[in-house]
Structures are given as C-alpha cells and as structure tokens.
Design a protein around this motif. Structure first.
Motif, PDB file in Angstrom:
ATOM      1  N   MET A  41      12.619  64.788  41.036  1.00 32.53           N
ATOM      2  CA  MET A  41      11.926  63.917  41.966  1.00 32.53           C
ATOM      3  C   MET A  41      10.826  64.697  42.649  1.00 32.53           C
ATOM      4  O   MET A  41      11.038  65.794  43.126  1.00 32.53           O
TER       5      MET A  41
ATOM      6  N   CYS B  97      21.871  58.868  38.494  1.00 31.86           N
ATOM      7  CA  CYS B  97      21.404  60.200  38.109  1.00 31.86           C
ATOM      8  C   CYS B  97      22.390  61.257  38.609  1.00 31.86           C
ATOM      9  O   CYS B  97      22.775  61.240  39.784  1.00 31.86           O
TER      10      CYS B  97
ATOM     11  N   TYR C  21      19.505  66.015  33.673  1.00 30.38           N
ATOM     12  CA  TYR C  21      18.143  66.530  33.578  1.00 30.38           C
ATOM     13  C   TYR C  21      17.988  67.693  32.598  1.00 30.38           C
ATOM     14  O   TYR C  21      16.881  68.189  32.408  1.00 30.38           O
TER      15      TYR C  21
ATOM     16  N   ASN D 109       9.845  56.612  37.740  1.00 29.54           N
ATOM     17  CA  ASN D 109      10.550  56.871  38.994  1.00 29.54           C
ATOM     18  C   ASN D 109       9.837  56.127  40.120  1.00 29.54           C
ATOM     19  O   ASN D 109       8.662  56.373  40.381  1.00 29.54           O
TER      20      ASN D 109
ATOM     21  N   TYR E 278       9.937  54.967  44.156  1.00 31.50           N
ATOM     22  CA  TYR E 278      10.534  55.281  45.456  1.00 31.50           C
ATOM     23  C   TYR E 278       9.795  54.592  46.600  1.00 31.50           C
ATOM     24  O   TYR E 278       8.864  55.163  47.181  1.00 31.50           O
TER      25      TYR E 278
ATOM     26  N   GLU F 102      14.553  56.582  38.156  1.00 30.18           N
ATOM     27  CA  GLU F 102      15.033  57.051  39.460  1.00 30.18           C
ATOM     28  C   GLU F 102      14.573  56.079  40.532  1.00 30.18           C
ATOM     29  O   GLU F 102      13.432  55.619  40.511  1.00 30.18           O
TER      30      GLU F 102
ATOM     31  N   TYR G 168      18.262  53.397  37.392  1.00 30.16           N
ATOM     32  CA  TYR G 168      19.126  54.544  37.665  1.00 30.16           C
ATOM     33  C   TYR G 168      18.940  54.969  39.111  1.00 30.16           C
ATOM     34  O   TYR G 168      17.829  55.310  39.535  1.00 30.16           O
TER      35      TYR G 168
ATOM     36  N   PHE H 156      19.217  57.309  42.324  1.00 29.38           N
ATOM     37  CA  PHE H 156      19.175  58.742  42.585  1.00 29.38           C
ATOM     38  C   PHE H 156      19.821  58.986  43.950  1.00 29.38           C
ATOM     39  O   PHE H 156      19.313  58.511  44.968  1.00 29.38           O
ATOM     40  N   ALA H 157      20.909  59.722  43.998  1.00 33.85           N
ATOM     41  CA  ALA H 157      21.567  60.428  42.901  1.00 33.85           C
ATOM     42  C   ALA H 157      23.075  60.335  43.169  1.00 33.85           C
ATOM     43  O   ALA H 157      23.518  59.832  44.193  1.00 33.85           O
TER      44      ALA H 157
END
Length: 349
Positions: free
Chosen positions: A1, A41, A70, A208, A210, A272, A314, A316-317
C-alpha cells in the motif's frame, strides 16, 4: 500500500460536491464471484503474527474464501494445501527485472506454482504492486506479465490462474466527474499496453482503492460520510449517474479510463481497500468498522456505471502489522489483532 501526492491531487475535483484467443471457459469471472466476492490481504510485516496454519484456520472460521499474499512464502503455500481458499499471489516489485527473462519466469512458476497447483487454488499472479509509470521497474511489468502468462499457458493453467498487475489511481490524469476518467499522458505509454494485453488474455486489472486517503487529504471539504458510504444523498452528479460514495466514483473513473484506453468491459478487481483504526485523522475503530461493513455491502451490486456486477474485493488487511510505516496508520489496518481477536465482528460473505 502506498499513497502518492498525485493520487491525493486527483481526488481534489471531488471536493466540489491475431492475438490470444479467449473462450468463455477461460474467463475467471463466474457466477460464484457474487457469493464469495470478499477476500482479505494477508500481509506479514510484523514480528508477532500467528502461524500460517492458524491464519488459514482463521480464514475458514470467518468464511473468508479468498486471500492475497505479497510474495510466494512457502510456509503459507503449505498451509493452504487442500483448503478451499483461493489465492492471489504477489510477485515482489524487486523481482520484476529478473522475471522479464523468460527462463527466470519459467523457473519461478516451476518453483512456486506447479508443485502446489493440484492442492492450492491459485486465482491470480500479481506481477508487481502499485508500480508508477516513472518507476525503474515500470519497464519490466509487461514483459514479466507476458512471460508469466506464457508459462502458465504452457502448463495448461491459463483458464485457472490469471496473470495481472495491481495499480493505484495515481495513473489517472483525470477522474472528475467519473465520466471524464482517463489515464494521464505520462502514464498511458505504461498502462495502455498492459490493459490491452489483459483484454487479449481475459484476465482482470487489479486496483488498490482507498477512500480513506482521499478524505484525510482535505477533511474540511471531502466529507467523512462520502468516504464511509454514509452520505444521505448523492454528492456528485454525472449525467444519469449519481454518486453517494467516493469508492464508486473512483472505480467508475477507472472504468471510463479503461474504455478510452481500448479496454471496454475489462473487469477490475479491487485488490486492496481498507480503513485504519488508529494512528491518524479519522482513524478510529468506529470509522473502520463502518467502512468495512459498508464496502462489503456495496460491492455486491456493482457501481453506477456497471450495476449488477459484484466487485471482487480484497480488504486490507488481516492483521495489524507492527513493523510497517512510516505513517503510524500503516500499522493499524488489521481486521484482527495479532492475537486473532476480531476488531469489528464482520460477516465477510
């Protein structure tokens, strides 16, 4: 991230209110995705985490059927044998240059995929995470993806294991309104060949997303409710489409950018998304609980531009990671504490 200034800048407009032939059988998107669209994740940047066997048991106990890791940690791969958990397996960024050599890609697959492929449900190989167009590694992403795909295809696994890369929204040059979404002039030579390759293989692009970082970039103007899915009404109007949350707006901007890049209909997997519970502005257990509950609910039904399409997502985390940084929030994205206690009492699927 990672969080870039460019990514935060892209969010500012929201403040104002003969190739590879792919058959149907080769597509990784199935009707089952809607039922089990949520993964988690499993990062390991910590010195106090439970064993891999305990982690796999915790996934099972909570009805989590998808995992992202990862790097090809062989202890994790061993623990996943004979489980029903589908795996998103990362290729670390520092390995991309080596894997641009076909022989190295073949060796990688022979070491980390083929010995486990009869017992581990590999879903995607993620060739690099959040590579920017001006990173040294950018030149190696597509060659490494092509090499990986060729090896997977030679093993007759291309219908089972997808090959992709995970991007962040900083590659967008325009994102407001979502219908104006496009990749930046600088990023296009990097990302457009990648998405066109994915159109040929039928594998999704990973992204990803956010909203948390959008909010903390300017909390006076980006409303917390817009980031948390709790706005009582539309915040952004874009023609026929109305947006009550930043997650959908960012994802639809990416869909529009893909259309303009010659990849209409390309599936996007949210590789993510999350919200920290401590360490920064609005990083509270209550806000994180609200975000995770709402994102799980909202991904079931798609976005305004692509309604009715469950978004494979997915979170996180899995755990707080006490050796992450430099920002304190990086240590507090866990859904569970390292002692395996749930923070939020979430129903995942």
């Amino acid at each position: 991230m990672a969080v870039s200034l460019l990514f935060l800048g892209l969010l500012m407009p929201f403040l104002n209110t003969p190739g590879i032939q792919v058959t149907a059988d080769d597509q990784l998107c199935t009707a089952e995705d809607g039922a089990h669209s949520i993964g988690v994740c499993y990062g390991r940047v910590a010195n106090d985490l439970p064993s891999d066997d305990q982690v796999v048991n915790l996934f099972h106990a909570n009805g989590i059927y998808k995992m992202r890791i990862y790097d090809p940690n062989e202890s994790t791969l061993q623990a996943l044998k004979a489980s029903d958990i589908e795996l998103m397996l990362g290729v670390p960024n520092e390995n991309l240059q080596a894997l641009s050599d076909p022989s190295a890609a073949k060796d990688w697959v022979q070491r980390f995929i083929l010995p486990y492929s009869s017992d581990v449900k590999f879903r995607y190989i993620v060739v690099g995470n959040e590579i920017k167009y001006n990173d040294l590694a950018a030149q190696y992403v597509l060659p490494a993806m092509q090499n990986m795909y060729d090896v997977i295809k030679a093993a007759n696994l291309q219908g089972q294991i997808g090959v992709s890369t995970s991007i962040e929204p900083s590659l967008l040059g325009s994102s407001y309104p979502p219908s104006a979404g496009s990749f930046s002039t600088n990023a296009s030579p990097y990302i457009v060949p990648i998405v066109q390759f994915l159109m040929k293989t039928g594998d999704p692009l990973l992204a990803n997303i956010y909203p948390y970082f959008g909010y903390v970039s300017d909390p006076a103007d980006i409303k917390l409710e817009y980031a948390l899915f709790t706005s009582p009404g539309p915040v952004v109007s874009d023609g026929q489409f109305k947006y009550q949350n930043l997650f959908h707006a960012l994802l639809d901007a990416l869909y529009t950018a893909l259309e303009k890049a010659g990849a209409p209909g390309l599936k996007v997997v949210v590789s993510e998304t999350g919200w920290p519970s401590d360490g920064g502005n609005a990083a509270t257990v209550e806000n994180a609980r609200t975000y995770y509950h709402n994102v799980i609910d909202h991904v079931k039904s798609g976005t305004p531009r692509r309604p009715g399409e469950a978004i494979e997502t997915y979170l996180f985390a899995m755990f707080d990671e006490n050796q992450k940084g430099p920002a304190e929030t990086e240590r507090h994205f866990g859904l569970f504490s390292p002692s395996m206690q749930s923070k939020y009492q979430i129903t995942f699927n």
